[in-house]
Scaffold this active site. Structure first.
Site, PDB file in Angstrom:
ATOM      1  N   HIS A   1      30.659  21.085  30.860  1.00  0.00           N
ATOM      2  CA  HIS A   1      31.772  20.166  31.080  1.00  0.00           C
ATOM      3  C   HIS A   1      31.288  18.722  30.943  1.00  0.00           C
ATOM      4  CE1 HIS A   1      34.698  23.125  32.048  1.00  0.00           C
ATOM      5  NE2 HIS A   1      34.104  23.539  33.174  1.00  0.00           N
TER       6      HIS A   1
ATOM      7  N   CYS B   1      33.420  18.346  26.421  1.00  0.00           N
ATOM      8  CA  CYS B   1      34.705  17.658  26.276  1.00  0.00           C
ATOM      9  C   CYS B   1      34.521  16.151  26.416  1.00  0.00           C
ATOM     10  CB  CYS B   1      35.695  18.153  27.333  1.00  0.00           C
ATOM     11  SG  CYS B   1      36.018  19.927  27.269  1.00  0.00           S
TER      12      CYS B   1
END
Length: 811
Positions: A396, A445
């Site tokens: 992430h 991301c």
């Protein structure tokens, strides 16, 4: 070229250019060769001719050695005299190269797979050319065939027990080559018991025979490529083409056609031909794309010298790395966020590829913030002047106001920048190490984090012209990939990473591939930033620096984190002998396996199970002591049956070794039952194995801020061992300079540490698991040459294997 009496003029341009590259040096080069040649008056070069050779350096592509070789060829210098002169000046590399060219053995006729009636006659032929007096040696599997010492192997009255794979070894002195494998099977009548068992082929089936083999080619970029492989068989054969041992899709016809080739299409091609009953492989051929695409290629990887004798001159890249190191981090099991699975497969895949490029790889899964910061700090210690450094993160992440952040697994639900690692700060710290190349790849991301409104202000970056910075996603994009297969970025990167191209060119092609894929279009796009001003590639060779102390310190620092415990044997009071083995899946994940080596005859059942692990180690008790690595929770690790068949083994997987604060201790509990007793008996032994793998670096401890503005070599010269190091006290990096200067560049296997052990007076032997053969390089369903036996081997042979293709990360 089959005779040393042939003239130098018979050498192809590629060979002469390679010789010239080897001789273009002041210490042992063309001038010394000219002096050696001048001992024969008929070959003497005048002073004017030698001056003409020396001024060749004024030209960008000029080579004094190449001009000298041309003049010697005009004087009809023989290959034997040239070899004699090269030996006289003690140029061993040139001697070895010329000898390998002249004394090569070429197999002109390969043995073919066939199918014959039981009781019939089998003739397998292997014809080699190149040298007189060659010897032949036939094998069935790994067993030598009696009286199989002729080019033709004749088997009269062929029986069922003679079925199998045959191979021929052709030798001349110390040189030898193997033929391709040939499968010979027997036809059994339908009325026989063997036929009724279903173990053999129906009488209507016939063996596959390749009637037309593909041929090696050299074509220009933009031309069309066409390879042909024709075969005959019943049932009709099917085809599958392979490029560098990877299947091409779609490529299932006898002809392989590529309309407009690029440098990515060069390499080795082969075709798998198969039907319901048989399978054969074509010859492996080399396709070269030139002439301009030959820059930066190497000669050491050539399997077939003939395929290189007809290609244009190869210009070797003049860039090199003093070493190569990589840190790969994959975060999956987040405490407060969506779980991921692809990072494990991505880190595994990238580890294997970088190892092939001689990178020292540190691969870590599931790190919290402190562990991530410590891992990066330790990684920066491995960087030095001229070193190639690569950092990869999968997990992430987010981006705010042009600043990117990597999210650790312990980040709270509403995390901000203070809970994460600031990418630009890490990049700046990398840049201060004066490396030859910095590659930073982020597979995460880049969505905006609304909980974070702090605008970070990075300091000025030092002008180094060596940075390549890549995002797997464009701004404000996210990736949703939850299965265990590779993520989108790695799926495309792994097809290009081994290309001998400037790293930015290679990554541009990855971006183009992603842009052409329907699945990724509009969903994910690779974004690159670079100030790289030199043609540096990840495939550049390693050449040790002029500072052996710094090299030794770096090798030692890396090796500390990759030492496995010694395999050991435990003898219990009942007479049972248990082997305890260790293997690494990642740098912070270890597999422990137990197996029974010996037990008394009156014991009818026996197992050795592990329990009572040290505090801090992450182990799922439900997955301990399993019969295979998969049931133990390892989805990528493989350890095939390299021991005796039928011997019980139990596997236990330990995770998060970076959190181990004390030495690893556990109990081996032996469960056994005597033949005259109904109840099971237990015996226990406590085992302590120190701090394995990355646990020695104590990544859980805070790191003091380090300044890297000084010379990197100075940092390495003052390097010290962690407190928990298992190496002898007083072992200084300077004392290891001569012994460890090559450590790591030759091998990237976790436990390779033999040189350091020798430098310490054999105080600590190399910690290499006894069973380390991994079969990922074996051809599918094909027997391999005799050197690829899957068995335990002595330490010296094992290290040779580790230097080549052994790899615990194969799946």
């Amino acid at each position: 070229m089959s005779d040393w009496n042939m003239g130098l003029v018979t050498l192809r341009e590629g060979v002469l250019s390679k010789l010239a590259d080897l001789l273009d040096n002041p210490k042992c080069g063309w001038r010394q060769l000219a002096d050696a040649v001048n001992t024969q008056p008929q070959f003497r070069c005048s002073e004017k001719e030698l001056i003409g050779c020396s001024v060749q350096v004024l030209s960008a592509k000029g080579s004094p050695s190449r001009l000298l070789l041309a003049k010697l060829a005009d004087r009809a210098v023989s290959l034997s005299f040239l070899l004699q002169c090269l030996k006289k000046i003690e140029h061993r590399e040139a001697v070895q190269f010329l000898t390998s060219i002249v004394e090569q053995i070429r197999i002109a006729v390969q043995p073919q797979s066939q199918r014959v009636p039981e009781g019939g006659r089998v003739v397998l032929s292997c014809q080699a050319s190149g040298l007189p007096g060659m010897g032949y040696q036939w094998f069935k599997g790994k067993d030598e065939v009696p009286n199989g010492s002729a080019p033709d192997l004749i088997l009269n009255h062929f029986s069922l027990n003679q079925q199998g794979y045959y191979i021929c070894r052709v030798n001349h002195g110390e040189n030898f080559v193997f033929s391709q494998w040939a499968q010979v099977t027997a036809t059994v009548s339908e009325n026989s018991s063997s036929a009724n068992s279903g173990g053999f082929f129906p009488s209507s089936a016939s063996g596959l025979i390749i009637t037309q083999q593909p041929r090696s080619l050299t074509i220009a970029e933009g031309d069309s490529l066409c390879l042909e492989c024709r075969s005959e068989g019943n049932p009709p054969p099917q085809y599958q083409w392979y490029h560098n041992k990877q299947p091409l899709l779609p490529a299932n016809k006898p002809s392989l056609k590529v309309p407009r080739v690029t440098t990515a299409d060069r390499g080795k091609y082969s075709c798998r031909v198969y039907n319901f009953y048989h399978e054969v492989w074509s010859d492996q051929v080399h396709v070269e794309i030139g002439p301009g695409s030959l820059c930066g290629a190497t000669w050491d990887d050539t399997d077939d010298v003939d395929s290189f004798l007809n290609i244009p001159t190869r210009q070797l890249s003049h860039f090199y790395a003093t070493d190569k190191v990589a840190l790969l981090v994959g975060n999956m099991n987040y405490q407060y966020h969506r779980q991921l699975r692809a990072p494990m497969a991505d880190v595994h895949e990238l580890t294997n590829l970088l190892r092939q490029l001689d990178f020292k790889v540190v691969s870590l899964l599931d790190l919290n913030r402190q562990e991530m910061y410590s891992a990066v700090t330790e990684f920066l210690l491995l960087l030095d002047r001229g070193v190639y450094g690569l950092l990869y993160f999968a997990g992430h992440g987010y981006e705010n106001y042009g600043n990117s952040f990597m999210v650790p697994i312990d980040a709270p639900a509403s995390y901000t920048s203070e809970h994460c690692l600031w990418v630009q700060d890490v990049l700046q710290r990398m840049q201060e190490r004066e490396t030859g190349l910095n590659v930073f790849l982020l597979d995460m991301c880049r969505k905006r984090n609304l909980n974070d409104d702090i605008i970070q202000q990075p300091g000025p970056l030092k002008v180094t012209a060596n940075i390549v910075f890549g995002y797997a996603t464009c701004v404000d994009a996210e990736v949703n990939k939850d299965d265990l297969s590779n993520g989108i970025f790695i799926s495309f990167l792994k097809k290009r990473l081994l290309e001998e191209e400037k790293v930015t060119v290679m990554l541009d092609r990855v971006a183009e591939d992603m842009g052409q894929c329907e699945i990724t279009r509009g969903r994910q796009a690779l974004e690159l930033r670079s100030n790289l001003s030199e043609r540096r590639a990840l495939t550049d060779r390693i050449q040790s620096s002029d500072c052996p102390v710094a090299t030794s310190a770096r090798n030692l620092q890396w090796s500390i984190a990759h030492v496995l415990p010694d395999s050991r044997h435990l003898l219990f009071d009942c007479g049972v002998k248990v082997q305890l083995g260790f293997a690494a899946e990642f740098s912070n994940i270890m597999i422990i396996y137990t197996r029974i080596l010996d037990q008394p005859q009156d014991i009818i059942s026996c197992t050795a199970q592990l329990s009572d692990f040290s505090e801090g180690v992450d182990v799922d008790l439900k997955l301990t002591n399993q019969e295979n690595p998969w049931d133990a929770g390892s989805l990528l690790f493989t350890l095939d049956n390299v021991g005796r068949q039928g011997v019980p083994k139990l596997y236990t997987r330990l995770r998060a070794l970076q959190r181990l604060k004390m030495e690893l201790k556990f109990t081996v509990c032996l469960h056994y039952q005597y033949s005259n007793m109904d109840e099971e008996v237990q015996e226990k032994q406590t085992v302590t194995v120190g701090k394995p793998l990355v646990a020695k670096l104590n990544l859980h401890e805070p790191r003091l801020p380090r300044s890297f503005s000084a010379s990197s070599s100075g940092d390495l010269n003052t390097f010290s061992l962690p407190e928990s190091s298992s190496f002898p006290e007083g072992l200084e990096a300077s004392a290891l300079a001569s012994e460890t200067s090559s450590l790591g560049s030759a091998s990237t296997c976790w436990s390779y540490f033999s040189q350091v052990g020798e430098a310490a007076g054999n105080a600590k032997q190399a910690n290499v698991p006894e069973e380390t053969l991994s079969p990922e390089f074996l051809e599918p369903d094909q027997p391999q040459p005799l050197s690829a036996e899957c068995k335990s081997m002595p330490q010296d042979r094992l290290e040779d294997q580790l230097r080549t293709k052994l790899n615990f990360h194969s799946c």
